[in-house]
Motif scaffolding. Structure first.
Motif, mmCIF file in Angstrom:
data_model
loop_
_atom_site.group_PDB
_atom_site.id
_atom_site.type_symbol
_atom_site.label_atom_id
_atom_site.label_comp_id
_atom_site.label_asym_id
_atom_site.label_seq_id
_atom_site.Cartn_x
_atom_site.Cartn_y
_atom_site.Cartn_z
ATOM 1 N N ASP A 171 0.798 -1.221 0.000
ATOM 2 C CA ASP A 171 0.000 0.000 0.000
ATOM 3 C C ASP A 171 0.833 1.276 0.000
ATOM 4 N N GLU A 172 2.037 1.225 0.515
ATOM 5 C CA GLU A 172 2.889 2.414 0.592
ATOM 6 C C GLU A 172 3.278 2.896 -0.802
ATOM 7 N N THR A 173 3.396 4.213 -0.951
ATOM 8 C CA THR A 173 3.852 4.788 -2.213
ATOM 9 C C THR A 173 5.198 5.472 -2.066
ATOM 10 N N TYR A 174 5.700 5.550 -0.830
ATOM 11 C CA TYR A 174 6.978 6.200 -0.549
ATOM 12 C C TYR A 174 7.704 5.402 0.529
ATOM 13 N N PHE A 175 8.956 5.092 0.272
ATOM 14 C CA PHE A 175 9.771 4.325 1.216
ATOM 15 C C PHE A 175 10.921 5.220 1.672
ATOM 16 N N ASP A 176 10.908 5.589 2.944
ATOM 17 C CA ASP A 176 11.934 6.500 3.453
ATOM 18 C C ASP A 176 13.280 5.821 3.676
ATOM 19 N N THR A 177 13.250 4.529 3.933
ATOM 20 C CA THR A 177 14.503 3.792 4.146
ATOM 21 C C THR A 177 14.439 2.434 3.442
ATOM 22 N N ARG A 178 15.603 1.845 3.277
ATOM 23 C CA ARG A 178 15.690 0.495 2.703
ATOM 24 C C ARG A 178 14.940 -0.494 3.591
ATOM 25 N N GLN A 179 15.057 -0.325 4.915
ATOM 26 C CA GLN A 179 14.403 -1.244 5.842
ATOM 27 C C GLN A 179 12.882 -1.175 5.724
ATOM 28 N N THR A 180 12.335 0.012 5.514
ATOM 29 C CA THR A 180 10.886 0.153 5.317
ATOM 30 C C THR A 180 10.454 -0.606 4.074
ATOM 31 N N PHE A 181 11.219 -0.456 3.002
ATOM 32 C CA PHE A 181 10.930 -1.169 1.753
ATOM 33 C C PHE A 181 10.985 -2.676 1.973
ATOM 34 N N MET A 182 12.057 -3.139 2.610
ATOM 35 C CA MET A 182 12.214 -4.571 2.851
ATOM 36 C C MET A 182 11.061 -5.111 3.696
ATOM 37 N N ASN A 183 10.726 -4.440 4.791
ATOM 38 C CA ASN A 183 9.647 -4.916 5.663
ATOM 39 C C ASN A 183 8.309 -4.966 4.940
ATOM 40 N N ASP A 184 7.998 -3.935 4.159
ATOM 41 C CA ASP A 184 6.725 -3.924 3.433
ATOM 42 C C ASP A 184 6.670 -5.044 2.398
ATOM 43 N N CYS A 185 7.763 -5.282 1.711
ATOM 44 C CA CYS A 185 7.788 -6.367 0.720
ATOM 45 C C CYS A 185 7.728 -7.729 1.399
ATOM 46 N N LEU A 186 8.459 -7.900 2.489
ATOM 47 C CA LEU A 186 8.447 -9.177 3.196
ATOM 48 C C LEU A 186 7.094 -9.462 3.833
ATOM 49 N N ASP A 187 6.351 -8.421 4.204
ATOM 50 C CA ASP A 187 4.992 -8.622 4.698
ATOM 51 C C ASP A 187 4.111 -9.238 3.617
ATOM 52 N N VAL A 188 4.397 -8.939 2.361
ATOM 53 C CA VAL A 188 3.621 -9.467 1.228
ATOM 54 C C VAL A 188 4.100 -10.863 0.842
ATOM 55 N N ILE A 189 5.412 -11.035 0.660
ATOM 56 C CA ILE A 189 5.917 -12.311 0.135
ATOM 57 C C ILE A 189 6.149 -13.353 1.213
ATOM 58 N N GLY A 190 6.277 -12.930 2.448
ATOM 59 C CA GLY A 190 6.512 -13.861 3.543
ATOM 60 C C GLY A 190 7.971 -13.883 3.932
ATOM 61 N N ARG A 191 8.220 -14.365 5.122
ATOM 62 C CA ARG A 191 9.560 -14.400 5.667
ATOM 63 C C ARG A 191 10.095 -15.825 5.794
ATOM 64 N N GLU A 192 9.395 -16.784 5.221
ATOM 65 C CA GLU A 192 9.828 -18.172 5.280
ATOM 66 C C GLU A 192 11.024 -18.386 4.364
ATOM 67 N N PRO A 193 11.776 -19.462 4.583
ATOM 68 C CA PRO A 193 12.902 -19.770 3.706
ATOM 69 C C PRO A 193 12.427 -20.062 2.275
ATOM 70 N N VAL A 194 13.280 -19.753 1.322
ATOM 71 C CA VAL A 194 12.992 -20.036 -0.079
ATOM 72 C C VAL A 194 13.302 -21.495 -0.348
ATOM 73 N N GLN A 195 12.372 -22.213 -0.955
ATOM 74 C CA GLN A 195 12.565 -23.624 -1.270
ATOM 75 C C GLN A 195 13.598 -23.771 -2.388
ATOM 76 N N THR A 196 14.479 -24.746 -2.238
ATOM 77 C CA THR A 196 15.501 -24.974 -3.236
ATOM 78 C C THR A 196 15.225 -26.199 -4.089
ATOM 79 N N GLU A 197 14.228 -26.974 -3.742
ATOM 80 C CA GLU A 197 13.930 -28.186 -4.513
ATOM 81 C C GLU A 197 12.525 -28.152 -5.036
#
Length: 93
Positions: A67-93
């Motif tokens: 929902d954000e249109t402005y990211f003041d820091t890299r951490q804000t961007f990362m947290n907002d994206c991780l809230d969408v994609i999830g924080r679980e490990p990426v499957q390798t198989e």
């Protein structure tokens, strides 16, 4: 002499198996300077494919759910994206 030793073996041992498609979100975020508007990020990196627990997705697809249109820091961007994609490990198989 130190250069010769450095060429002998990689600093990090790579695992066996298939490689994971896409780049880590942190790598994409590191290519940007902060602060950034969402539209600027989409223009610069929107077509970048990032790794997610559900499989590779374009950054544009991830940001559609943010929902954000402005990211003041890299951490804000990362947290907002991780809230969408999830924080679980990426499957390798």
């Amino acid at each position: 002499m130190a250069d010769e030793e450095a060429d002998e073996a990689p600093a990090v041992e790579l695992g066996e198996g298939e490689s994971v498609e896409g780049a880590p979100l942190a790598r994409v975020a590191s290519r940007l300077t902060w602060p950034q508007e969402k539209s600027s990020i989409l223009n610069k990196e929107g077509d970048a494919v990032v790794r997610t627990p559900a499989g590779p997705q374009t950054l544009e697809a991830v940001l559609e759910s943010v929902d954000e249109t402005y990211f003041d820091t890299r951490q804000t961007f990362m947290n907002d994206c991780l809230d969408v994609i999830g924080r679980e490990p990426v499957q390798t198989e």
